[in-house]
Design an enzyme around this catalytic site. Sequence first.
Site: not given
Length: 259
Positions: A93, A194, A224
């Site tokens: 991320s 996600d 995610h």
Amino acid sequence: MTVLPGAEPYRHEGGEVGVLLCHGFTGSPQSLRPWAEHLAGHGLTVSLPLLPGHGTRWEDLQVTGWQDWYAEVDRELRALRERCTRVFVAGLSMGGALALRLAALHGDAISGVVVVNPANKVHGLSAYALPVARHLVRTTKGIASDIARGDGAELGYDRVPLHAAHSLRTFLRLVDGELPQVTQPLLLLRSPQDHVVPPADSARILGRVSSVDVTEVLLEQSYHVATLDHDAERIFDESLAFIGRLAPSVGKEGTTAGG
């Protein structure tokens, strides 16, 4: 300030090939710990720092910004470079964005980049309101634990401080402009489902980097936080194979645990 149990940084002294792992926004090293331990188990030197303002209370994140988060991983990278002959950077991320900026700025000092569901932009109409809203509202709801596995849980904040979110938005825009400077081999793993970072972010990154050696892997069974999800083992195996291809000494005598 007390670090939450499980959110501690992780380091392992292994062989001459090192990996720096960067966790995500409002998360902690806990989300990447199994990945770090897998790499360490194969003889790599591993660094997984705790970013400033993370792993304690959201109030601590409120008073930090992207400069603090980036400075921490930059420091860790420099320490790894002193210890190792080859260094790779990786992240989840926002951690993916941190890894990409390290690659853009450090050039040949980094041998390759691995990113999982990397962030490229703060999305939604609310993003445009952040410069003003952060002075009116302190927090919004958290983004942690987007995991398909029923028994999976990410150790992260249940609130997002808007000052920090605004800083994240500024940082991601900065990194987007630096992506053409990324020339290293790149392994990008992403989850089609996600709920935090849309596929457009990965597409944007793939379209803007200058890397020639690029591999994209779909994580069909995960959300995610794929590093704690059904596809975790695939991430571990793909990243180890990627590093081994670029640094052939990985897995050879003298570089593995007990080698």
